[in-house]
Design a protein around this motif. Sequence first.
Motif, PDB file in Angstrom:
ATOM      1  N   PRO A 158       5.824 -24.210 -39.716  1.00 19.75           N
ATOM      2  CA  PRO A 158       6.272 -23.503 -38.510  1.00 19.75           C
ATOM      3  C   PRO A 158       7.551 -22.709 -38.763  1.00 19.75           C
ATOM      4  O   PRO A 158       8.368 -23.056 -39.623  1.00 19.75           O
ATOM      5  CB  PRO A 158       6.510 -24.642 -37.502  1.00 19.75           C
ATOM      6  N   THR A 159       7.697 -21.642 -38.011  1.00 22.86           N
ATOM      7  CA  THR A 159       8.855 -20.760 -38.228  1.00 22.86           C
ATOM      8  C   THR A 159      10.173 -21.435 -37.894  1.00 22.86           C
ATOM      9  O   THR A 159      11.207 -21.087 -38.460  1.00 22.86           O
ATOM     10  CB  THR A 159       8.693 -19.498 -37.376  1.00 22.86           C
ATOM     11  N   ASP A 160      10.173 -22.374 -36.966  1.00 23.80           N
ATOM     12  CA  ASP A 160      11.407 -23.049 -36.566  1.00 23.80           C
ATOM     13  C   ASP A 160      11.509 -24.454 -37.153  1.00 23.80           C
ATOM     14  O   ASP A 160      12.202 -25.312 -36.593  1.00 23.80           O
ATOM     15  CB  ASP A 160      11.498 -23.129 -35.040  1.00 23.80           C
ATOM     16  N   ALA A 161      10.814 -24.706 -38.264  1.00 22.71           N
ATOM     17  CA  ALA A 161      10.790 -26.056 -38.838  1.00 22.71           C
ATOM     18  C   ALA A 161      11.925 -26.315 -39.806  1.00 22.71           C
ATOM     19  O   ALA A 161      12.159 -27.462 -40.186  1.00 22.71           O
ATOM     20  CB  ALA A 161       9.451 -26.298 -39.541  1.00 22.71           C
ATOM     21  N   GLY A 162      12.619 -25.267 -40.248  1.00 27.54           N
ATOM     22  CA  GLY A 162      13.666 -25.460 -41.236  1.00 27.54           C
ATOM     23  C   GLY A 162      13.155 -25.519 -42.660  1.00 27.54           C
ATOM     24  O   GLY A 162      13.881 -25.946 -43.567  1.00 27.54           O
ATOM     25  N   VAL A 163      11.907 -25.085 -42.878  1.00 28.30           N
ATOM     26  CA  VAL A 163      11.321 -25.078 -44.225  1.00 28.30           C
ATOM     27  C   VAL A 163      11.469 -23.678 -44.806  1.00 28.30           C
ATOM     28  O   VAL A 163      11.321 -22.673 -44.101  1.00 28.30           O
ATOM     29  CB  VAL A 163       9.836 -25.480 -44.169  1.00 28.30           C
ATOM     30  N   GLN A 164      11.759 -23.599 -46.098  1.00 28.68           N
ATOM     31  CA  GLN A 164      11.910 -22.309 -46.751  1.00 28.68           C
ATOM     32  C   GLN A 164      10.587 -21.543 -46.750  1.00 28.68           C
ATOM     33  O   GLN A 164       9.507 -22.129 -46.815  1.00 28.68           O
ATOM     34  CB  GLN A 164      12.403 -22.498 -48.186  1.00 28.68           C
ATOM     35  N   LYS A 165      10.709 -20.229 -46.655  1.00 30.75           N
ATOM     36  CA  LYS A 165       9.509 -19.399 -46.618  1.00 30.75           C
ATOM     37  C   LYS A 165       8.731 -19.449 -47.923  1.00 30.75           C
ATOM     38  O   LYS A 165       7.509 -19.294 -47.939  1.00 30.75           O
ATOM     39  CB  LYS A 165       9.893 -17.955 -46.297  1.00 30.75           C
ATOM     40  N   ASP A 166       9.438 -19.668 -49.035  1.00 34.37           N
ATOM     41  CA  ASP A 166       8.776 -19.701 -50.337  1.00 34.37           C
ATOM     42  C   ASP A 166       8.248 -21.082 -50.696  1.00 34.37           C
ATOM     43  O   ASP A 166       7.735 -21.272 -51.809  1.00 34.37           O
ATOM     44  CB  ASP A 166       9.750 -19.239 -51.425  1.00 34.37           C
ATOM     45  N   ALA A 167       8.368 -22.041 -49.806  1.00 35.04           N
ATOM     46  CA  ALA A 167       7.890 -23.392 -50.100  1.00 35.04           C
ATOM     47  C   ALA A 167       6.364 -23.404 -50.174  1.00 35.04           C
ATOM     48  O   ALA A 167       5.692 -22.692 -49.420  1.00 35.04           O
ATOM     49  CB  ALA A 167       8.365 -24.370 -49.030  1.00 35.04           C
ATOM     50  N   PRO A 168       5.787 -24.175 -51.068  1.00 30.01           N
ATOM     51  CA  PRO A 168       4.309 -24.228 -51.159  1.00 30.01           C
ATOM     52  C   PRO A 168       3.712 -24.834 -49.900  1.00 30.01           C
ATOM     53  O   PRO A 168       4.236 -25.798 -49.342  1.00 30.01           O
ATOM     54  CB  PRO A 168       4.076 -25.098 -52.391  1.00 30.01           C
ATOM     55  N   TRP A 169       2.586 -24.265 -49.493  1.00 33.32           N
ATOM     56  CA  TRP A 169       1.944 -24.741 -48.273  1.00 33.32           C
ATOM     57  C   TRP A 169       1.262 -26.093 -48.485  1.00 33.32           C
ATOM     58  O   TRP A 169       1.347 -26.962 -47.634  1.00 33.32           O
ATOM     59  CB  TRP A 169       0.921 -23.711 -47.795  1.00 33.32           C
ATOM     60  N   GLY A 170       0.580 -26.246 -49.623  1.00 30.78           N
ATOM     61  CA  GLY A 170      -0.123 -27.498 -49.870  1.00 30.78           C
ATOM     62  C   GLY A 170      -1.226 -27.715 -48.836  1.00 30.78           C
ATOM     63  O   GLY A 170      -2.053 -26.835 -48.567  1.00 30.78           O
ATOM     64  N   ASN A 171      -1.228 -28.892 -48.237  1.00 31.50           N
ATOM     65  CA  ASN A 171      -2.213 -29.247 -47.211  1.00 31.50           C
ATOM     66  C   ASN A 171      -1.700 -29.007 -45.798  1.00 31.50           C
ATOM     67  O   ASN A 171      -2.269 -29.524 -44.841  1.00 31.50           O
ATOM     68  CB  ASN A 171      -2.630 -30.709 -47.363  1.00 31.50           C
ATOM     69  N   GLY A 172      -0.647 -28.236 -45.667  1.00 30.95           N
ATOM     70  CA  GLY A 172      -0.170 -27.875 -44.337  1.00 30.95           C
ATOM     71  C   GLY A 172       0.923 -28.782 -43.827  1.00 30.95           C
ATOM     72  O   GLY A 172       1.439 -29.658 -44.543  1.00 30.95           O
ATOM     73  N   TYR A 173       1.243 -28.583 -42.554  1.00 30.34           N
ATOM     74  CA  TYR A 173       2.345 -29.305 -41.915  1.00 30.34           C
ATOM     75  C   TYR A 173       1.897 -29.814 -40.550  1.00 30.34           C
ATOM     76  O   TYR A 173       1.037 -29.203 -39.895  1.00 30.34           O
ATOM     77  CB  TYR A 173       3.563 -28.394 -41.749  1.00 30.34           C
ATOM     78  N   VAL A 174       2.506 -30.913 -40.143  1.00 30.65           N
ATOM     79  CA  VAL A 174       2.257 -31.512 -38.830  1.00 30.65           C
ATOM     80  C   VAL A 174       3.547 -31.437 -38.026  1.00 30.65           C
ATOM     81  O   VAL A 174       4.615 -31.824 -38.522  1.00 30.65           O
ATOM     82  CB  VAL A 174       1.780 -32.974 -38.951  1.00 30.65           C
ATOM     83  N   LYS A 175       3.431 -30.938 -36.806  1.00 26.39           N
ATOM     84  CA  LYS A 175       4.584 -30.778 -35.920  1.00 26.39           C
ATOM     85  C   LYS A 175       4.347 -31.563 -34.640  1.00 26.39           C
ATOM     86  O   LYS A 175       3.336 -31.354 -33.946  1.00 26.39           O
ATOM     87  CB  LYS A 175       4.815 -29.299 -35.605  1.00 26.39           C
TER      88      LYS A 175
END
Length: 256
Positions: A158-175
Amino acid sequence: MASRLARLACPRVLSRSPIPSTSSHRLFSASSPALARRAKPEEKLTAEQAFDLLEDDYDDDDSSSAGHLMLREQRRVLYYLRLIEHELPKLVAYRKPYIPPTSETPLIVRSIDYAGEEHPATTKRVMVVAVDELPLRDASAIHKLKLLAGPRWTPNPPTDAGVQKDAPWGNGYVKISCEDFPTPAMNLKWASDALDRLVLEANRKPETFKDVPLDLRHVRSKIEKAKRGDHLRGRLLNRPTIADFPKAWLPAEKRS
């Protein structure tokens, strides 16, 4: 008729009620004369005095209204500059070294603060975690967790998650977010418990839901609303990077 005329000719005697004595009820003020205020006549300027005031030379000893507003703004800036000069160095005592997150602390918690002011949004807590960092047993558990998370799972951070834009997506994120309880700790505890239940259910056998496809309607809808064309040409789950740049387009000396 004669009786009426006789009655009119006789003098009338008016009866008067006795006047009450003023010894017990005073009809005047008993205050001290020193407390009595005298009404001063209003001082009015004559026409000649008014013209004399207009004809006086301006001593240039005061500023205009705009000048006073500018001075007030400068005083306000100087107030904050003094705070920066004298108060901010005291914050060094609260400095802490930065410790990057490890695999043991995968959770990212976001909060909102309005500099001490009361606001309903200050109790809200938002928790984001990468699916690859959760204790899931195998690929079937990862797929089951994505199904159970529903629209709370996204392939990209997510854009407001505090994760770097260049970080690998992998299997995604849960919010997971919560603002139903009156205190921030209660909202964060509910979100953490919800994630624990999600991981526990994903690792449970024998229901794996391998034959159930992922529902990506929420992802596609969000991308289409952005109107950037990311929903075209298979870019929904595969983000193009610099590694996808054709090597044939590079100069000959840089292809190697």
